[in-house]
Structure formats: C-alpha cells, structure tokens
Design a protein around this motif. Structure first.
Motif, PDB file in Angstrom:
ATOM      1  N   GLY A 613     -14.884   9.858 -20.249  1.00  0.00           N
ATOM      2  CA  GLY A 613     -15.935  10.777 -20.684  1.00  0.00           C
ATOM      3  C   GLY A 613     -17.112  10.093 -21.349  1.00  0.00           C
ATOM      4  O   GLY A 613     -18.174  10.695 -21.507  1.00  0.00           O
ATOM      5  N   THR A 614     -16.924   8.819 -21.746  1.00  0.00           N
ATOM      6  CA  THR A 614     -18.020   8.082 -22.385  1.00  0.00           C
ATOM      7  C   THR A 614     -19.119   7.771 -21.368  1.00  0.00           C
ATOM      8  O   THR A 614     -18.827   7.363 -20.239  1.00  0.00           O
ATOM      9  CB  THR A 614     -17.506   6.753 -22.980  1.00  0.00           C
ATOM     10  N   THR A 615     -20.375   7.952 -21.764  1.00  0.00           N
ATOM     11  CA  THR A 615     -21.495   7.579 -20.896  1.00  0.00           C
ATOM     12  C   THR A 615     -21.553   6.062 -20.756  1.00  0.00           C
ATOM     13  O   THR A 615     -21.441   5.328 -21.733  1.00  0.00           O
ATOM     14  CB  THR A 615     -22.826   8.093 -21.468  1.00  0.00           C
ATOM     15  N   ILE A 616     -21.718   5.605 -19.525  1.00  0.00           N
ATOM     16  CA  ILE A 616     -21.818   4.166 -19.252  1.00  0.00           C
ATOM     17  C   ILE A 616     -23.299   3.828 -19.070  1.00  0.00           C
ATOM     18  O   ILE A 616     -23.993   4.464 -18.266  1.00  0.00           O
ATOM     19  CB  ILE A 616     -21.018   3.795 -17.995  1.00  0.00           C
ATOM     20  N   ARG A 617     -23.773   2.837 -19.814  1.00  0.00           N
ATOM     21  CA  ARG A 617     -25.184   2.448 -19.757  1.00  0.00           C
ATOM     22  C   ARG A 617     -25.286   0.986 -19.338  1.00  0.00           C
ATOM     23  O   ARG A 617     -24.761   0.105 -20.018  1.00  0.00           O
ATOM     24  CB  ARG A 617     -25.853   2.657 -21.121  1.00  0.00           C
ATOM     25  N   VAL A 618     -25.978   0.748 -18.230  1.00  0.00           N
ATOM     26  CA  VAL A 618     -26.092  -0.591 -17.655  1.00  0.00           C
ATOM     27  C   VAL A 618     -27.566  -0.936 -17.477  1.00  0.00           C
ATOM     28  O   VAL A 618     -28.383  -0.068 -17.135  1.00  0.00           O
ATOM     29  CB  VAL A 618     -25.356  -0.666 -16.293  1.00  0.00           C
ATOM     30  N   VAL A 619     -27.897  -2.202 -17.706  1.00  0.00           N
ATOM     31  CA  VAL A 619     -29.260  -2.698 -17.492  1.00  0.00           C
ATOM     32  C   VAL A 619     -29.226  -3.769 -16.407  1.00  0.00           C
ATOM     33  O   VAL A 619     -28.324  -4.615 -16.403  1.00  0.00           O
ATOM     34  CB  VAL A 619     -29.850  -3.303 -18.776  1.00  0.00           C
ATOM     35  N   LYS A 620     -30.185  -3.722 -15.484  1.00  0.00           N
ATOM     36  CA  LYS A 620     -30.287  -4.746 -14.439  1.00  0.00           C
ATOM     37  C   LYS A 620     -31.674  -5.372 -14.479  1.00  0.00           C
ATOM     38  O   LYS A 620     -32.671  -4.676 -14.707  1.00  0.00           O
ATOM     39  CB  LYS A 620     -30.017  -4.142 -13.058  1.00  0.00           C
ATOM     40  N   ASN A 621     -31.727  -6.689 -14.242  1.00  0.00           N
ATOM     41  CA  ASN A 621     -33.016  -7.382 -14.325  1.00  0.00           C
ATOM     42  C   ASN A 621     -33.894  -7.167 -13.108  1.00  0.00           C
ATOM     43  O   ASN A 621     -35.099  -7.402 -13.148  1.00  0.00           O
ATOM     44  CB  ASN A 621     -32.799  -8.882 -14.556  1.00  0.00           C
ATOM     45  N   LEU A 622     -33.308  -6.723 -11.993  1.00  0.00           N
ATOM     46  CA  LEU A 622     -34.062  -6.463 -10.773  1.00  0.00           C
ATOM     47  C   LEU A 622     -33.934  -4.985 -10.395  1.00  0.00           C
ATOM     48  O   LEU A 622     -33.248  -4.225 -11.061  1.00  0.00           O
ATOM     49  CB  LEU A 622     -33.537  -7.339  -9.625  1.00  0.00           C
ATOM     50  N   ARG A 623     -34.579  -4.617  -9.307  1.00  0.00           N
ATOM     51  CA  ARG A 623     -34.516  -3.234  -8.835  1.00  0.00           C
ATOM     52  C   ARG A 623     -33.134  -2.948  -8.254  1.00  0.00           C
ATOM     53  O   ARG A 623     -32.559  -3.785  -7.556  1.00  0.00           O
ATOM     54  CB  ARG A 623     -35.599  -3.015  -7.767  1.00  0.00           C
ATOM     55  N   VAL A 624     -32.591  -1.777  -8.542  1.00  0.00           N
ATOM     56  CA  VAL A 624     -31.315  -1.367  -7.949  1.00  0.00           C
ATOM     57  C   VAL A 624     -31.507  -1.214  -6.444  1.00  0.00           C
ATOM     58  O   VAL A 624     -32.476  -0.591  -5.992  1.00  0.00           O
ATOM     59  CB  VAL A 624     -30.836  -0.032  -8.553  1.00  0.00           C
ATOM     60  N   CYS A 625     -30.604  -1.801  -5.651  1.00  0.00           N
ATOM     61  CA  CYS A 625     -30.752  -1.702  -4.198  1.00  0.00           C
ATOM     62  C   CYS A 625     -30.305  -0.321  -3.725  1.00  0.00           C
ATOM     63  O   CYS A 625     -29.591   0.413  -4.431  1.00  0.00           O
ATOM     64  CB  CYS A 625     -29.966  -2.805  -3.498  1.00  0.00           C
ATOM     65  N   GLY A 626     -30.701   0.044  -2.519  1.00  0.00           N
ATOM     66  CA  GLY A 626     -30.397   1.364  -1.985  1.00  0.00           C
ATOM     67  C   GLY A 626     -28.914   1.628  -1.847  1.00  0.00           C
ATOM     68  O   GLY A 626     -28.440   2.749  -2.087  1.00  0.00           O
ATOM     69  N   ASP A 627     -28.145   0.589  -1.463  1.00  0.00           N
ATOM     70  CA  ASP A 627     -26.703   0.788  -1.315  1.00  0.00           C
ATOM     71  C   ASP A 627     -26.050   1.062  -2.664  1.00  0.00           C
ATOM     72  O   ASP A 627     -25.209   1.963  -2.782  1.00  0.00           O
ATOM     73  CB  ASP A 627     -26.053  -0.441  -0.665  1.00  0.00           C
TER      74      ASP A 627
END
Length: 665
Positions: A613-627
């Motif tokens: 139930g905890t919200t997961i928060r992720v950071v990426k240095n590049l753009r998220v790919c479509g897949d």
C-alpha cells in the motif's frame, strides 16, 4: 526594535523661513531612513505622503532610501507607485535615483523595467552598470550579464571590485571558463586580485567550471583565507563528490560557520549519503550555530534534487520546531521539495499555509503542477497570482508554457506566449521558445513549430532543434527530423541524447547505414551516452540502479520478482515493445534487456522493501522509455500500488493501470 515617533504638529509650517524648511526636510528624511532600515516600509511611505501633503521638498537621497526599502521587501506595487512619484517630481534622470531604481527592479525580478530605467539614465557610471549586470546575474541570465560587461568596457566605463566580483560569478554560472580566465587576467593587471570578495568569486568561478585544481592553486597561494574562501573550497569538493577532501578542509578550517556545515551536509546528500547528511545536520544543531532560512532552503533544495522526501520531511519537522516554516524562502523551498519528490498534495498544502508568498513561491507551485501534468491547475494558479497583484517574471511563463505543453493545451499556450510581451512586458527568451516548439511539436503542429523557429527573435539553440527532433520522432516525420538533426550536428553538440534520438529515428525507419554514421560521429567527437540510472529512497537511504544491475545484495530477489511480474503482465495483455531495446541484438536479448531497465529494478526493490500500500517513488536521470511506461501501468494494477516516476521531463503517476499523463509525454 526602536519606535520612531513622528510628531507632525510640532514641526514648522510651510510659511516659516527656508532654514526651518530645510530642518523639517532633514527630520523627515532621517525618519524615512530609519524606518526603511528597520523594514517598516509602509510607515516610511506614509511619511513620504505627509511630506507631499505639507509641500516639503523631497530630495534624491530620500527617494534612494525608499527604493532600497522597497528592494529589501521585494514589494513591486509600492515600488512602482514610488517610481511614478519619482517621474512626476523630475528625479527619474537623477543618476543616484536611477541606479537605485535599476537595483530595485532587478531585486524584484522584473528585468524589463530595470533595463528601461537603465537605458534612460543620461550619464551611466560604474554603479549603473554594476546594478544591471548584478540584476541579470541574480535572475539567472548570466549570458546577458556577460554581454553587458563587454558593452560596459566598450563604452570606456571602468569596473570596480563589485562589478568584477559579480561578472566572475556570472562566468561561473554560465560555465564560461575562457571568459572567466580573461576577467581573471584583467583583475591581475588592474590590481584587484588582493580584494577578498574578488578572490572568493574567482574561487567560486573555477569550482563552478569544474576546475577544482585551479581553485586549489589560488587557495593555496592565499596568505590570508577568509571564511568565504574556505567555504568555496569545501563546497567545490563536496559538489564534485570528493567528500574526503571536503571533510579534510572542513576540519582544518579555523572556525566553520553555518555555510561550511551546509556544504558538507549538501555534499553528502547529493552523493546519496542521506543518513550521513542527517547526522551532520544533527551535529550542527548541537553547536552554537543555528541555520538561517537560506540554509534551510538549500537543504530542502538538495532533498528535492534527490527526491529524498523522507529525509526532507525530517528537515521539515526541524524547520517547524525552529520557527522557520513562516519564512517565505523556506516555504518556497518546501513547496519545491515536495513537488520534485513526487508529492504534489503536500506541496499544495505547504503553499496554501504560507502567510506570505513571493514570486518564487508562486513559481514553485505552478512549475510543480506543470511537472505533474496538472496543466489546468497550473494556469488557474497563474491567474490567481496575477489577480493578487504579484508580478509574473520570465520563470513564471516557463512554468505556464511547460504546463500547456505537458497537458496538450495548444490554444492556451499560444495565448499566454502572445501575452508575455503585450501584457507583462517580458520578452520571450530561448526557454520560452523551447516550450512553444515542444507544445506545438507534441500536438503534431510541426509546420507551425517550424514556422515559429524561422520567426524567432533569438538564434535557435540545441534545445530548440532537440525539441523539434523529439516531436518528429513521435509523429514519424523523417524529412523534418533530418532537417533538425542537420542543424544539431552542425553545432557539434555533446549531448548524447540527441545522437541517440537521431539513431533511433533512423533505426525505426530501417536506415542502418545512417545509424552507423551517427554512432561513428559520436565516437569521433568523444560523445558518450550516460548510463540510465534510477534511484529510490527507502528508510532514509538512497538506492541507485543501472540497467542489468548485478552487484546489488538483493539482486536475486529483485530479478525473481520481475520475472513473476512479467508473467502476470503478459497474462493481462502486456506485449514488450522491442523498439525500445537495442536494435542490433536478438529478440530474446531485447526482451531480457527491456525487463531489467533501471526504473523497473528500482520499482521491484521498492515493492520488496516497503509495506503493501506504500506509494513507490522513483527518479530516473533519462526519459522513461515507452515500454517501461506501459509495463509500469500493468505493475501498478497487479501490486495495487501507486507508483510515481520522475524522469528527465516530468512526473508520471501510475495507479490502477493508468498514468496521469494520459500517455501524452
């Protein structure tokens, strides 16, 4: 605070002699000076009103006191009203008043008005030029500051130590090393190198330009090192990841101050040592040193850049206990911290609870809403800001236009772009044009985007052509993509993302020879693609992942979970999009690579190490790919979690198999 009693009934009347009138004016002026220094601007302006009512002549010095008071409080309406008084009484062309007007408008962030006043000063002196150069530097336009410095020299006006310290800072902000070296030579030739402020600015410049060794050489040669020099070196090493050297300097420093502690804390936080950063902050609290609002703001800024919300919450709790929450600088930074950490709800709550807001506060919440795909809310906030009498600046319109871009609000974006100069006196710069090209391009209005580029009042740069190239990929316009790419390649850009994007466009069209040419060009120019990296904060620690991570202690558990999720996703209808894998490998390897992209690894780690139930928060240095974007939608539905991903462009809120961006990003 001393109380200033102004007894008007005992003052001489206008019918008395000249000397009495002179004494009355001095008395009024003295009262205004004290009130302005104490920040009691409304009372000072009330005294000015009494002077006009009593027909007491106001001199230029009195207006200068009032303008400094307005600049100190950053109150635009009162200052503009005062400006009208200045014009009415014929003081606008007074050089002292003019210089203070330039400084006032610059401090409030309205550089258009600052430039208008500057242009009207008949005989501009060193102070005039320093005021306008400082304004552009402080308002984030270092390149314009450098141009003005060149113009100042061309007109034969000699800079002083304050001008030089500011222009060196501008060189650092613009990372203009060669210009910085040229200014350094001028400083040596004209005997300014011994000035402590100038030397400290030079240290900062070399640090900002990544020339730590040059900064160290200067530092080592100093016979006397002030606290600014020590802090510049500590901050430089900390920012560049050399925490060992930063810590050595910190312990050698005779008397570390609040800035010294903050540099160490920020260094550890920036290098993903959140727990150590918190420990140092707690150690500082045990000393006699107490952080001020600007220090707290810098700490929140670090947490924001890392998306370290849990760490930021602990600092927030400290800020509340220490009475900083009402500080407008701290409040603005808190808004930014929560927004950049993926928690727009808390950002809005902090903003709503602020008793006083400045343009930075408004910009923080507008940009936050834009990044989270809340375009209409961002526009509503902008309109509210204007209605409340707050003067929008260039950053405000970057927020508004990016909000329109992320939400596909083409008509609204065009309206606000046109209103910048007409209604707000702000000329669009390259950042505003980039937003517009992105807005038009994403919406498929490629002809309009190309037309706008041809009509721009500034020279198109990498960001402009990059935005057009990205739009061409989305809409499959190969001809225009090649046109944009040619301009980019002629610029010899070092941004690997541009080359990768072009290679992907060629690959999607099956033009493998062109793909090979782009890759060769990257190699010849020494351009390297930065590895995709994602990170997640769990229990105050930042955990970073790269594609195909094989050194993490929970590697087997992570891969096992991803395998299980992959089977469930496929059963629910997910089909891996192999266009987002390397094009020159076998299909099986493509699918394996896709399933182990860095953001998927970070999400799996978050699922394993947080309670359901905890919200997961992720950071990426590049753009998220479509897949990955498609896969995370499936994962959010399978694990019944909200997943927030911040990539290089914006935030994505995944929940129940849907994304907040509506697949428009």
């Amino acid at each position: 605070m001393n109380t200033i009693n102004i007894c008007l009934c005992n003052l001489p009347s206008r019918s008395q002699n000249f000397n009495s009138q002179h004494l009355v004016r001095d008395n009024y002026r003295g009262n205004i000076e004290v009130l302005c220094k104490e920040g009691r601007l409304k009372e000072a302006l009330a005294v000015l009103h009494q002077m006009h009512h009593q027909c007491i002549t106001v001199d230029s010095e009195t207006y200068c006191f009032l303008l400094r008071g307005c600049a100190k409080s950053e109150t635009l309406p009162q200052g503009k009203h005062l400006h009208s008084h200045i014009i009415k009484h014929g003081f606008e062309h007074d050089i002292f008043v003019g210089n203070n007007l330039v400084s006032y408008y610059a401090k409030c962030g309205t550089m258009v008005n600052a430039c208008k006043v500057f242009d009207r000063i008949p005989q501009r002196n060193t102070v005039s030029w320093t005021a306008i150069i400082t304004g552009f530097t402080r308002n984030g336009n270092a390149r314009e500051a450098l141009k003005l410095f060149d113009k100042m020299q061309a007109e034969g006006v000699k800079p002083n130590q304050f001008t030089l310290a500011t222009i060196v800072k501008a060189c650092g902000s613009a990372e203009a090393l060669e210009q910085g070296k040229g200014v350094h030579n001028y400083i040596i030739e004209n005997g300014f190198e011994l000035d402590a402020v100038v030397r400290s600015s030079l240290l900062h410049m070399y640090v900002k330009c990544g020339r730590i060794e040059d900064a160290h050489n200067m530092f080592d040669k100093m016979s006397e090192r002030n606290v600014i020099a020590w802090n510049a070196m500590i901050a430089g090493h900390a920012q560049h990841g050399d925490l060992k050297e930063a810590l050595r300097l910190f312990h050698e420093m005779p008397a570390p101050d609040v800035v010294s502690w903050t540099s160490i804390i920020a260094g550890y936080a920036q290098n993903c040592y959140g727990e150590e950063a918190l420990n140092f902050f707690n150690q500082m609290r045990k000393t006699n040193l107490k952080p001020d609002g600007f220090i707290m703001a810098s700490v929140f800024s670090v947490c924001a850049n890392l998306a370290a919300m849990e760490l930021g919450k602990q600092f927030h709790a400290y800020a509340i206990g220490s009475g900083f929450e009402l500080d407008v600088v701290v409040g603005s930074s808190l808004v930014g911290m929560y927004a950049k950490s993926g928690n727009l709800e808390d950002a809005c709550q902090v903003f709503d609870n602020m008793s006083r807001r400045n343009v930075v506060s408004w910009n923080s919440i507008i940009i936050g809403c834009a990044q989270h795909g809340q375009g209409k809310k961002a526009l509503q906030l902008f309109e509210k800001m204007v209605q409340d009498g707050m003067k929008a600046n260039a950053v405000s319109f970057v927020g508004v236009l990016s909000a329109c871009s992320h939400a596909g609000l083409v008509d609204e974006g065009c309206h606000y772009f046109d209103s910048m100069a007409c209604n707000h006196g702000i000329m669009p710069d390259i950042s505003h044009y980039t937003c517009m090209i992105d807005l038009l391009g994403r919406a498929g209005c490629l002809d309009e985007a190309e037309k706008l580029i041809n009509e721009m009042l500034v020279e198109p740069d990498v960001s402009i052509w990059g935005a057009l190239l990205g739009a061409c990929r989305i809409h499959g316009n190969m001809e225009l993509a090649i046109y944009a790419a040619e301009h980019l390649l002629d610029m010899e850009v070092n941004d690997a993302g541009i080359y990768v994007l072009l290679a992907n466009i060629y690959a999607a069209a099956g033009r493998w020879e062109d793909v090979a040419k782009v890759r060769k060009l990257m190699k010849d120019r020494g351009v390297k693609k930065p590895p995709a990296c994602s990170w997640i904060e769990v229990k105050d620690k930042i955990h970073a992942f790269v594609v195909g991570e094989d050194s993490h202690p929970q590697r087997e558990e992570i891969y096992k979970l991803l395998g299980s999720l992959s089977r469930q996703m496929k059963a629910a209808g997910y089909v891996p999009d192999k266009n987002f894998a390397l094009h020159d490998v076998e299909d099986e390897q493509k699918e394996f690579s896709l399933s182990h992209h860095s953001e998927k690894l970070a999400i799996a780690f978050g699922i394993l190490n947080t309670i359901p139930g905890t919200t997961i928060r992720v950071v990426k240095n590049l753009r998220v790919c479509g897949d990955c974007h498609t896969a995370i939608k499936f994962i959010s539905d399978i694990v019944k979690r909200k997943i927030v991903v911040r990539d290089a462009n914006r935030f994505h809120h995944f929940e129940g198999g849907q994304c907040s961006c509506g697949d428009y990003w």
